[in-house]
Write a protein that holds these residues in place. Structure first.
Motif, PDB file in Angstrom:
ATOM      1  N   LEU A  67      39.945  34.368  40.316  1.00  0.00           N
ATOM      2  CA  LEU A  67      38.858  34.975  39.547  1.00  0.00           C
ATOM      3  C   LEU A  67      38.026  33.912  38.841  1.00  0.00           C
ATOM      4  O   LEU A  67      36.793  34.031  38.752  1.00  0.00           O
ATOM      5  CB  LEU A  67      39.426  35.972  38.535  1.00  0.00           C
ATOM      6  N   THR A  68      38.699  32.876  38.331  1.00  0.00           N
ATOM      7  CA  THR A  68      37.969  31.785  37.672  1.00  0.00           C
ATOM      8  C   THR A  68      37.006  31.119  38.644  1.00  0.00           C
ATOM      9  O   THR A  68      35.844  30.835  38.305  1.00  0.00           O
ATOM     10  CB  THR A  68      38.964  30.749  37.120  1.00  0.00           C
ATOM     11  N   ARG A  69      37.443  30.897  39.856  1.00  0.00           N
ATOM     12  CA  ARG A  69      36.606  30.246  40.861  1.00  0.00           C
ATOM     13  C   ARG A  69      35.471  31.171  41.326  1.00  0.00           C
ATOM     14  O   ARG A  69      34.313  30.753  41.400  1.00  0.00           O
ATOM     15  CB  ARG A  69      37.468  29.833  42.056  1.00  0.00           C
ATOM     16  N   GLU A  70      35.788  32.434  41.608  1.00  0.00           N
ATOM     17  CA  GLU A  70      34.772  33.337  42.175  1.00  0.00           C
ATOM     18  C   GLU A  70      33.706  33.729  41.157  1.00  0.00           C
ATOM     19  O   GLU A  70      32.534  33.884  41.512  1.00  0.00           O
ATOM     20  CB  GLU A  70      35.459  34.586  42.732  1.00  0.00           C
ATOM     21  N   PHE A  71      34.126  33.893  39.871  1.00  0.00           N
ATOM     22  CA  PHE A  71      33.178  34.360  38.851  1.00  0.00           C
ATOM     23  C   PHE A  71      32.803  33.263  37.853  1.00  0.00           C
ATOM     24  O   PHE A  71      32.132  33.543  36.859  1.00  0.00           O
ATOM     25  CB  PHE A  71      33.762  35.567  38.113  1.00  0.00           C
ATOM     26  N   SER A  72      33.251  32.014  38.101  1.00  0.00           N
ATOM     27  CA  SER A  72      32.919  30.865  37.242  1.00  0.00           C
ATOM     28  C   SER A  72      33.278  31.146  35.775  1.00  0.00           C
ATOM     29  O   SER A  72      32.454  30.997  34.862  1.00  0.00           O
ATOM     30  CB  SER A  72      31.429  30.512  37.359  1.00  0.00           C
ATOM     31  N   LEU A  73      34.513  31.558  35.539  1.00  0.00           N
ATOM     32  CA  LEU A  73      34.951  31.919  34.196  1.00  0.00           C
ATOM     33  C   LEU A  73      35.409  30.685  33.434  1.00  0.00           C
ATOM     34  O   LEU A  73      36.089  29.819  33.987  1.00  0.00           O
ATOM     35  CB  LEU A  73      36.114  32.924  34.271  1.00  0.00           C
ATOM     36  N   ASN A  74      35.069  30.621  32.128  1.00  0.00           N
ATOM     37  CA  ASN A  74      35.660  29.605  31.268  1.00  0.00           C
ATOM     38  C   ASN A  74      36.903  30.183  30.595  1.00  0.00           C
ATOM     39  O   ASN A  74      37.267  31.346  30.832  1.00  0.00           O
ATOM     40  CB  ASN A  74      34.653  29.086  30.238  1.00  0.00           C
ATOM     41  N   ALA A  75      37.577  29.380  29.755  1.00  0.00           N
ATOM     42  CA  ALA A  75      38.836  29.836  29.149  1.00  0.00           C
ATOM     43  C   ALA A  75      38.616  31.048  28.255  1.00  0.00           C
ATOM     44  O   ALA A  75      39.437  31.970  28.220  1.00  0.00           O
ATOM     45  CB  ALA A  75      39.483  28.694  28.357  1.00  0.00           C
ATOM     46  N   THR A  76      37.508  31.063  27.505  1.00  0.00           N
ATOM     47  CA  THR A  76      37.230  32.203  26.629  1.00  0.00           C
ATOM     48  C   THR A  76      37.048  33.477  27.443  1.00  0.00           C
ATOM     49  O   THR A  76      37.592  34.535  27.102  1.00  0.00           O
ATOM     50  CB  THR A  76      35.968  31.929  25.792  1.00  0.00           C
ATOM     51  N   GLU A  77      36.266  33.406  28.537  1.00  0.00           N
ATOM     52  CA  GLU A  77      36.035  34.588  29.369  1.00  0.00           C
ATOM     53  C   GLU A  77      37.316  35.042  30.056  1.00  0.00           C
ATOM     54  O   GLU A  77      37.574  36.251  30.160  1.00  0.00           O
ATOM     55  CB  GLU A  77      34.958  34.280  30.410  1.00  0.00           C
ATOM     56  N   LEU A  78      38.137  34.087  30.501  1.00  0.00           N
ATOM     57  CA  LEU A  78      39.399  34.462  31.139  1.00  0.00           C
ATOM     58  C   LEU A  78      40.308  35.162  30.143  1.00  0.00           C
ATOM     59  O   LEU A  78      40.938  36.184  30.450  1.00  0.00           O
ATOM     60  CB  LEU A  78      40.083  33.213  31.708  1.00  0.00           C
ATOM     61  N   GLY A  79      40.385  34.617  28.920  1.00  0.00           N
ATOM     62  CA  GLY A  79      41.197  35.261  27.883  1.00  0.00           C
ATOM     63  C   GLY A  79      40.672  36.632  27.528  1.00  0.00           C
ATOM     64  O   GLY A  79      41.439  37.574  27.314  1.00  0.00           O
ATOM     65  N   LEU A  80      39.341  36.776  27.462  1.00  0.00           N
ATOM     66  CA  LEU A  80      38.743  38.071  27.144  1.00  0.00           C
ATOM     67  C   LEU A  80      38.993  39.076  28.259  1.00  0.00           C
ATOM     68  O   LEU A  80      39.289  40.247  27.997  1.00  0.00           O
ATOM     69  CB  LEU A  80      37.242  37.893  26.910  1.00  0.00           C
ATOM     70  N   LEU A  81      38.915  38.621  29.514  1.00  0.00           N
ATOM     71  CA  LEU A  81      39.153  39.523  30.639  1.00  0.00           C
ATOM     72  C   LEU A  81      40.593  40.025  30.640  1.00  0.00           C
ATOM     73  O   LEU A  81      40.841  41.229  30.777  1.00  0.00           O
ATOM     74  CB  LEU A  81      38.853  38.811  31.957  1.00  0.00           C
ATOM     75  N   ALA A  82      41.545  39.114  30.499  1.00  0.00           N
ATOM     76  CA  ALA A  82      42.944  39.540  30.450  1.00  0.00           C
ATOM     77  C   ALA A  82      43.193  40.421  29.238  1.00  0.00           C
ATOM     78  O   ALA A  82      43.911  41.420  29.303  1.00  0.00           O
ATOM     79  CB  ALA A  82      43.855  38.317  30.428  1.00  0.00           C
ATOM     80  N   GLY A  83      42.575  40.054  28.110  1.00  0.00           N
ATOM     81  CA  GLY A  83      42.758  40.843  26.896  1.00  0.00           C
ATOM     82  C   GLY A  83      42.077  42.189  26.944  1.00  0.00           C
ATOM     83  O   GLY A  83      42.421  43.083  26.164  1.00  0.00           O
ATOM     84  N   GLY A  84      41.093  42.370  27.843  1.00  0.00           N
ATOM     85  CA  GLY A  84      40.419  43.655  27.943  1.00  0.00           C
ATOM     86  C   GLY A  84      41.382  44.790  28.246  1.00  0.00           C
ATOM     87  O   GLY A  84      41.208  45.919  27.760  1.00  0.00           O
ATOM     88  N   TYR A  85      42.370  44.512  29.063  1.00  0.00           N
ATOM     89  CA  TYR A  85      43.407  45.504  29.355  1.00  0.00           C
ATOM     90  C   TYR A  85      44.056  45.962  28.052  1.00  0.00           C
ATOM     91  O   TYR A  85      44.244  47.157  27.808  1.00  0.00           O
ATOM     92  CB  TYR A  85      44.435  44.857  30.284  1.00  0.00           C
ATOM     93  N   PHE A  86      44.415  45.004  27.206  1.00  0.00           N
ATOM     94  CA  PHE A  86      45.116  45.318  25.967  1.00  0.00           C
ATOM     95  C   PHE A  86      44.179  45.915  24.925  1.00  0.00           C
ATOM     96  O   PHE A  86      44.611  46.697  24.070  1.00  0.00           O
ATOM     97  CB  PHE A  86      45.805  44.063  25.445  1.00  0.00           C
ATOM     98  N   LEU A  87      42.880  45.566  24.991  1.00  0.00           N
ATOM     99  CA  LEU A  87      41.913  46.202  24.115  1.00  0.00           C
ATOM    100  C   LEU A  87      41.828  47.691  24.436  1.00  0.00           C
ATOM    101  O   LEU A  87      41.875  48.539  23.533  1.00  0.00           O
ATOM    102  CB  LEU A  87      40.542  45.541  24.289  1.00  0.00           C
ATOM    103  N   GLY A  88      41.695  48.027  25.715  1.00  0.00           N
ATOM    104  CA  GLY A  88      41.685  49.432  26.108  1.00  0.00           C
ATOM    105  C   GLY A  88      42.982  50.129  25.755  1.00  0.00           C
ATOM    106  O   GLY A  88      42.987  51.280  25.292  1.00  0.00           O
TER     107      GLY A  88
END
Length: 404
Positions: free
Chosen positions: A37-58
């Protein structure tokens, strides 16, 4: 509601466990897919953490209404409605073409599976004896570890063959099958009419309870931190600090999750024995949780030399805090158990979201301040360690008027 006989109790457990297996697989899959996902969507560490954390936010966002709904309508009706949202979230994630679309779908996934542990624990509070509840809680977590294992090497093997999107098609189908099993196996629950509370108390009684207040900080930082590391940051550490390639990192996550599986199986075997001898959850957390701080400090000091085995040791020693959840459930009347368990789950998963995103922010922040990647990871985890130690200090000093 009467206790279930052994055979229907086992059937109910297996139906709920099947759903929880796939909810845990869905939870952990971002750690395995993080390089892709980092490679395909050019994610930085903040975005990767936010994406994984989105599950827990919901997940966290639903916990307070979830508790009331569980007490009023029962586990069966509630979990079936929620799993429909999870199926939609999986399909949306598989179709996403941008980071915002991934984020929205990930939040939907978190909302949809947010009842997969609280629903069975609420049912077990009425259907199982107290020792059986302790065992069932640990074995549900063991089932979750099976799901986390499934999110590692099997997913990593599938991605080069079929791509990452079909993983979520399969998850949607599996959650649909879980709905059918629950509809068939789980008993009905006497409904409470709207406007009439199933218990004269409410969330105010939960938040005021001394045991709940004592457990909440370690639930946020230690339990939430365990899940944050297991489901996200252990993987990037192995790749970006220890120098693992993606397959080696998936193998490392496999090792970590198998270790967790065995640990929760052992807790399930031993918890009734501890209960019979008067060893309270508070006592075991007091003596056992500091081992996790020692393990994390070792990882920080060792840096690149700390690989999968070091992270497995951290996760195993952190499982002492899992004893807090059934202790909170048993501290309240059965009619209030859904709200008590869901409120504590809100604390845990709010912690997961904050820690997953916060560690990403800290890594990027320390990197911008001039630290190298290894130094940024080390400093971010040191901040997390400090928060965990302070929360443990509060736990030790606070009073809950319970037997030690």
């Amino acid at each position: 509601m009467s206790l279930l006989e052994r055979r229907p109790a086992v059937t109910v457990f297996l139906a709920f466990a099947f759903a929880y297996f796939f909810s845990a697989l869905l939870r952990g899959v971002t750690a395995t897919l993080s390089p892709t996902l980092t490679r395909e969507f050019s994610l930085n560490a903040t975005e990767l953490g936010l994406l994984a954390g989105g599950y827990f936010l919901g997940f966290a966002a639903t916990q307070l209404p979830l508790g009331t709904w569980l007490d009023r309508h029962g586990p069966k009706n509630v979990i079936l409605c929620f799993l429909l949202v999870a199926v939609a979230g999986c399909l949306a994630f598989s179709a996403a073409t941008s980071f915002p679309a991934l984020m929205v779908a990930r939040i939907l996934c978190g909302v949809g599976v947010s009842a997969c542990l609280m629903a069975p624990l609420t049912g077990y509070r009425r259907w199982f004896t107290a020792p059986a509840q302790l065992r069932a809680n640990s074995w549900m977590l063991m089932t979750g570890s099976f799901g986390m294992v499934g999110s590692t090497l099997p997913v990593q093997w599938m991605v080069p063959v079929a791509g990452w999107r079909p993983v979520f098609w399969l998850l949607a189908g599996a959650l649909g099958l879980a709905m059918a099993l629950i509809a068939w196996a789980v008993p009905a629950w006497p409904s409470t009419p709207a406007g009439k509370e199933p218990h004269p108390g409410g969330y105010a009684d939960v938040w005021r309870h001394p045991l709940f207040r004592r457990m909440s900080p370690i639930g946020f930082f230690s339990y939430g931190g365990l899940l944050a590391m297991q489901t996200l940051w252990a993987g990037p550490w192995m790749v970006r600090v220890s120098g693992y390639d993606p397959l080696q990192a998936a193998q490392g996550l496999f090792l970590i999750n198998v270790s967790m599986l065995c640990t929760f199986w052992l807790w399930g075997m031993l918890n009734p024995w501890f209960a019979r001898r008067g060893w309270s959850a508070q006592l075991m957390i007091t003596w056992g949780l500091p081992l996790s701080f020692i393990s994390l400090a070792t990882i920080i000091i060792a840096g690149p030399a700390a690989g999968a085995w070091a992270w497995a040791a951290f996760c195993i020693t952190s499982t002492f805090v899992s004893l807090a959840q059934p202790a909170v459930g048993l501290a309240f009347p059965a009619e209030l158990s859904g709200r008590a368990l869901s409120a504590f789950n809100l604390v845990i998963f709010a912690g997961v979201f904050v820690i997953q995103w916060g560690v990403g922010l800290l890594i990027d922040g320390f990197g911008a301040a001039g630290l190298g990647e290894t130094g940024a990871f080390r400093c971010a985890l040191a901040v997390f360690l400090g928060c965990g130690v302070m929360s443990y200090g509060y736990f030790v000093l606070a009073k809950d008027n319970s037997r030690q």
